[in-house]
Design a protein around this motif. Structure first.
Motif, PDB file in Angstrom:
ATOM      1  N   MET A 291      -6.965   0.504  -2.486  1.00  0.00           N
ATOM      2  CA  MET A 291      -5.941   1.413  -2.284  1.00  0.00           C
ATOM      3  C   MET A 291      -5.609   1.764  -0.813  1.00  0.00           C
ATOM      4  SD  MET A 291      -4.014   3.199  -3.553  1.00  0.00           S
ATOM      5  CE  MET A 291      -3.270   4.624  -3.929  1.00  0.00           C
ATOM      6  N   TYR A 292      -6.832   1.496  -0.047  1.00  0.00           N
ATOM      7  CA  TYR A 292      -6.590   1.853   1.473  1.00  0.00           C
ATOM      8  C   TYR A 292      -5.545   0.583   1.868  1.00  0.00           C
ATOM      9  CZ  TYR A 292      -7.163   2.017   6.560  1.00  0.00           C
ATOM     10  OH  TYR A 292      -7.143   1.857   7.802  1.00  0.00           O
ATOM     11  N   ASP A 293      -5.761  -0.612   1.595  1.00  0.00           N
ATOM     12  CA  ASP A 293      -5.005  -1.769   2.035  1.00  0.00           C
ATOM     13  C   ASP A 293      -3.455  -1.435   1.512  1.00  0.00           C
ATOM     14  OD1 ASP A 293      -7.189  -2.998   3.180  1.00  0.00           O
ATOM     15  OD2 ASP A 293      -7.669  -4.119   1.139  1.00  0.00           O
TER      16      ASP A 293
ATOM     17  N   VAL B 109       3.381   6.857   2.046  1.00  0.00           N
ATOM     18  CA  VAL B 109       1.881   6.384   1.645  1.00  0.00           C
ATOM     19  C   VAL B 109       1.916   6.914   0.147  1.00  0.00           C
ATOM     20  CG1 VAL B 109      -0.461   6.996   1.883  1.00  0.00           C
ATOM     21  CG2 VAL B 109       0.897   6.701   3.952  1.00  0.00           C
ATOM     22  N   PRO B 110       1.509   5.848  -0.817  1.00  0.00           N
ATOM     23  CA  PRO B 110       1.423   6.047  -2.161  1.00  0.00           C
ATOM     24  C   PRO B 110       0.503   7.125  -2.503  1.00  0.00           C
ATOM     25  CG  PRO B 110       0.467   3.914  -1.654  1.00  0.00           C
ATOM     26  CD  PRO B 110       0.846   4.574  -0.361  1.00  0.00           C
ATOM     27  N   GLY B 111       0.980   8.007  -3.559  1.00  0.00           N
ATOM     28  CA  GLY B 111       0.234   8.878  -4.215  1.00  0.00           C
ATOM     29  C   GLY B 111      -0.861   8.748  -4.934  1.00  0.00           C
ATOM     30  N   LYS B 112      -1.303   9.433  -5.996  1.00  0.00           N
ATOM     31  CA  LYS B 112      -2.121   9.152  -6.926  1.00  0.00           C
ATOM     32  C   LYS B 112      -1.801   8.068  -7.885  1.00  0.00           C
ATOM     33  CE  LYS B 112      -4.881  11.347 -10.435  1.00  0.00           C
ATOM     34  NZ  LYS B 112      -5.332  12.586 -10.896  1.00  0.00           N
ATOM     35  N   GLN B 113      -2.442   7.195  -8.186  1.00  0.00           N
ATOM     36  CA  GLN B 113      -2.189   5.861  -8.826  1.00  0.00           C
ATOM     37  C   GLN B 113      -3.180   5.850 -10.298  1.00  0.00           C
ATOM     38  OE1 GLN B 113       0.280   3.538  -7.538  1.00  0.00           O
ATOM     39  NE2 GLN B 113       0.571   5.380  -6.093  1.00  0.00           N
ATOM     40  N   ALA B 114      -2.585   4.938 -11.051  1.00  0.00           N
ATOM     41  CA  ALA B 114      -3.449   4.487 -12.207  1.00  0.00           C
ATOM     42  C   ALA B 114      -4.910   4.580 -11.887  1.00  0.00           C
ATOM     43  CB  ALA B 114      -2.888   3.498 -12.987  1.00  0.00           C
TER      44      ALA B 114
END
Length: 58
Positions: free
Chosen positions: A1-3, A15-20
């Motif tokens: 997720m960091y990458d 920056v992407p928020g909460k993902q699956a």
């Protein structure tokens, strides 16, 4: 997720928020050097929770 979060920021995207799976990024500091071998995780115990058994001063 960091990458993924770092790549998005470097591309000028949000920056992407909460993902699956429950992971997400709220902020990113690309100048930080992450040491995954030393990383630790555990349950969060909120000292200000109404469920806390410990008294706290307001």
């Amino acid at each position: 997720m960091y990458d993924a979060a770092l790549a998005a920021q470097q591309a000028g995207l949000e920056v992407p928020g909460k993902q699956a799976g429950g992971w997400g990024a709220r902020g990113l500091r690309p100048d930080w050097a992450l040491d995954w071998q030393a990383a630790k995780a555990g349950p969060w115990h909120d000292p200000y929770s109404w469920l806390s058994h410990e008294p706290f001063e307001l």
